[in-house]
Write an enzyme that holds these catalytic residues in place. Structure first.
Site, short mmCIF file in Angstrom:
data_model
loop_
_atom_site.label_atom_id
_atom_site.label_comp_id
_atom_site.label_asym_id
_atom_site.label_seq_id
_atom_site.Cartn_x
_atom_site.Cartn_y
_atom_site.Cartn_z
N LYS A 277 0.84 -1.21 0.00
CA LYS A 277 0.00 0.00 0.00
C LYS A 277 0.87 1.26 0.00
O LYS A 277 2.01 1.27 0.48
CB LYS A 277 -0.94 0.00 1.21
N ARG B 203 -4.34 -10.47 3.59
CA ARG B 203 -4.42 -10.46 2.12
C ARG B 203 -3.07 -9.97 1.59
O ARG B 203 -2.65 -8.85 1.89
CB ARG B 203 -5.56 -9.54 1.69
#
Length: 310
Positions: free
Chosen positions: A248, A289
């Site tokens: 991210k 994830r």
């Protein structure tokens, strides 16, 4: 004292998973040309299938297939046939997704496959093709006018569900005002509570649902660290936590001092991804994830040993 992550049964469409005894690994398979994380490396169906099978061989418990990017500019979540209609229609999403899903299940019939979509039509088609889980990044908020709604589609199929918190839509994320830590955790808590309530009203039983704080989805860079530090507060909602911190942008920004003041490139965020993933496990996550499976499996074993020793 932190709340312990719960041991629970996650009821899926045709089976169930034990959650909480160890961290489950959900592997990302992006069948898109424009994903922020892999730049379209698996847009070719054969490449996506090969990658998915490799992820299973490396220890993934769940595959999460996505065929629409939610990066800023994608118009994901916009109303169909409006000026802000999604760049990827439901038909296009399914044309990318379904052949890959079907071939994975043909090769590995026992694979547990999740589909990352907020569109009711795609959810219905994916569940009919063998998916066990629908992972809705909007928490059932981006396709409210479909008939039936995605929540009803999931209820009727008795699917497992991941409900994520999202603040706004992708085109709004870069300009949203910063929130103080207390305001942020309250916003995420209340948003997830609202999604859980909607799921219940639609006929989805609690044991079919896990929740995701939605790192990067409408959270400014530093806000993600505030959320990660207080993530265990969300366990009061009574459902297991799934987290997706891999690669991210907030991790890239945190590494800027090592990259001449610029965010670290995607391919140089792997160590940071593992560090943030471990932090999420220590703060209550039961499912993670990830893009790079084998290092995540190894790191999760260490994090689980720490959790078990508390």
């Amino acid at each position: 004292m932190q709340a312990a992550r719960p041991a629970a049964i996650w009821q899926l469409r045709t089976r169930s998973l034990h959650v909480g005894a160890r961290t489950l690994i959900m592997a990302v398979v992006n069948v898109t040309p424009d994903s922020f994380s892999d730049g379209g490396a698996f847009f070719d169906p054969n490449a996506a299938i090969a990658h998915a099978l490799q992820c299973l061989d490396e220890g993934a418990d769940i595959l999460d297939l996505g065929a629409e990017s939610t990066r800023p500019g994608s118009r994901a979540g916009g109303a169909p046939k409006s000026p802000n209609a999604p760049a990827v229609s439901a038909d296009e999403e399914q044309s990318r997704l379904l052949p890959v899903l079907e071939d994975i299940l043909s090769a590995r019939p026992s694979a547990v496959v999740s589909v990352d979509t907020y569109k009711a039509a795609t959810a219905r088609a994916a569940l009919a093709a063998g998916a066990e889980i629908i992972n809705d990044v909007s928490g059932f908020t981006w396709d409210p006018n479909s008939n039936p709604t995605i929540s009803r589609v999931c209820a009727e199929a008795r699917a497992g569900v991941v409900l994520s918190h999202t603040r706004g839509r992708p085109e709004e994320w870069r300009t949203q005002p910063q929130l103080a830590p207390n305001a942020l955790i309250s916003l995420v808590h209340d948003g997830l509570a609202a999604s859980l309530s909607l799921a219940a009203r639609s006929g989805i039983p609690p044991q079919a649902v896990v929740i995701d704080p939605g790192y990067g989805f409408g959270k400014r860079f530093g806000e993600n660290f505030s959320l990660l530090a207080r993530q265990s507060d969300l366990l009061t909602l009574g459902r297991p936590l799934l987290t997706g911190v891999s690669r991210k942008s907030f991790l890239g920004h945190a590494l800027a001092t090592l990259h001449a003041g610029q965010p670290a490139p995607i391919d140089q965020r792997e160590t940071a991804s593992i560090a943030a993933m471990v932090a999420s496990i220590l703060n209550g996550a039961s499912i993670v994830r990830v893009h790079n499976v084998r290092p995540a499996v190894e790191a999760a074993l260490i994090a689980d040993a720490i959790v078990a020793a508390r």
